[in-house]
Design a protein around this motif. Structure first.
Motif, mmCIF file in Angstrom:
data_model
loop_
_atom_site.group_PDB
_atom_site.id
_atom_site.type_symbol
_atom_site.label_atom_id
_atom_site.label_comp_id
_atom_site.label_asym_id
_atom_site.label_seq_id
_atom_site.Cartn_x
_atom_site.Cartn_y
_atom_site.Cartn_z
ATOM 1 N N MET A 136 0.850 -1.164 0.000
ATOM 2 C CA MET A 136 0.000 0.000 0.000
ATOM 3 C C MET A 136 0.895 1.225 0.000
ATOM 4 O O MET A 136 1.878 1.283 0.729
ATOM 5 N N ASN A 137 0.562 2.189 -0.794
ATOM 6 C CA ASN A 137 1.278 3.451 -0.833
ATOM 7 C C ASN A 137 0.361 4.560 -0.339
ATOM 8 O O ASN A 137 -0.809 4.623 -0.712
ATOM 9 N N ILE A 138 0.898 5.416 0.491
ATOM 10 C CA ILE A 138 0.165 6.579 0.975
ATOM 11 C C ILE A 138 0.940 7.811 0.548
ATOM 12 O O ILE A 138 2.158 7.893 0.744
ATOM 13 N N LYS A 139 0.229 8.756 -0.036
ATOM 14 C CA LYS A 139 0.853 9.987 -0.500
ATOM 15 C C LYS A 139 0.078 11.146 0.112
ATOM 16 O O LYS A 139 -1.150 11.166 0.079
ATOM 17 N N ALA A 140 0.797 12.113 0.694
ATOM 18 C CA ALA A 140 0.139 13.243 1.346
ATOM 19 C C ALA A 140 0.991 14.489 1.158
ATOM 20 O O ALA A 140 2.137 14.425 0.723
ATOM 21 N N PHE A 141 0.413 15.629 1.507
ATOM 22 C CA PHE A 141 1.115 16.908 1.400
ATOM 23 C C PHE A 141 1.340 17.464 2.794
ATOM 24 O O PHE A 141 0.406 17.578 3.586
ATOM 25 N N GLN B 109 5.600 10.450 1.312
ATOM 26 C CA GLN B 109 5.082 9.155 0.886
ATOM 27 C C GLN B 109 5.492 8.095 1.890
ATOM 28 O O GLN B 109 6.556 8.176 2.500
ATOM 29 N N GLN B 110 4.634 7.112 2.069
ATOM 30 C CA GLN B 110 4.912 5.976 2.943
ATOM 31 C C GLN B 110 4.496 4.710 2.221
ATOM 32 O O GLN B 110 3.408 4.643 1.668
ATOM 33 N N ARG B 111 5.351 3.725 2.235
ATOM 34 C CA ARG B 111 5.030 2.439 1.616
ATOM 35 C C ARG B 111 4.958 1.390 2.715
ATOM 36 O O ARG B 111 5.844 1.284 3.544
ATOM 37 N N THR B 112 3.896 0.625 2.705
ATOM 38 C CA THR B 112 3.685 -0.396 3.718
ATOM 39 C C THR B 112 3.212 -1.664 3.038
ATOM 40 O O THR B 112 2.473 -1.615 2.066
ATOM 41 N N SER B 113 3.620 -2.786 3.569
ATOM 42 C CA SER B 113 3.106 -4.054 3.071
ATOM 43 C C SER B 113 2.594 -4.869 4.252
ATOM 44 O O SER B 113 2.961 -4.632 5.391
ATOM 45 N N TYR B 114 1.729 -5.813 3.958
ATOM 46 C CA TYR B 114 1.091 -6.621 4.986
ATOM 47 C C TYR B 114 1.323 -8.095 4.707
ATOM 48 O O TYR B 114 1.419 -8.504 3.561
ATOM 49 N N THR B 115 1.366 -8.892 5.764
ATOM 50 C CA THR B 115 1.458 -10.333 5.596
ATOM 51 C C THR B 115 0.051 -10.893 5.453
ATOM 52 O O THR B 115 -0.941 -10.232 5.777
ATOM 53 N N TYR B 116 -0.041 -12.132 5.004
ATOM 54 C CA TYR B 116 -1.332 -12.793 4.826
ATOM 55 C C TYR B 116 -2.130 -12.809 6.132
ATOM 56 O O TYR B 116 -3.333 -12.595 6.141
#
Length: 70
Positions: free
Chosen positions: A1-6, A15-22
């Motif tokens: 998941m990517n989050i983009k903000a000002f 920007q923040q990049r996050t991933s999740y496990t199953y």
């Protein structure tokens, strides 16, 4: 998941990049709102205690059939 903000303070895009496990994914859930407008409309109230609050939703029948087939 990517989050983009000002960031208004530094006038930058962050920007923040996050991933999740199953195991972290809850299939069939949706997040509950964690913010609301103040009664006078002057500010937005952000309730951080609701950051993971979710509810289960029922999928439409066609989505269920697609999931089972694929």
């Amino acid at each position: 998941m990517n989050i983009k903000a000002f960031d208004d303070h530094f006038s930058n895009i962050v920007q923040q990049r996050t991933s999740y496990t199953y195991q972290q994914v809850i299939y069939g859930a949706k997040f509950l709102p964690m913010f609301e407008r103040s009664p006078d409309g002057a500010y937005t109230l952000l309730e951080l205690n609701k950051i993971n609050a979710h509810e289960m939703v029922k999928f439409p029948e066609h989505a269920k059939a697609t999931t089972e087939a694929g």
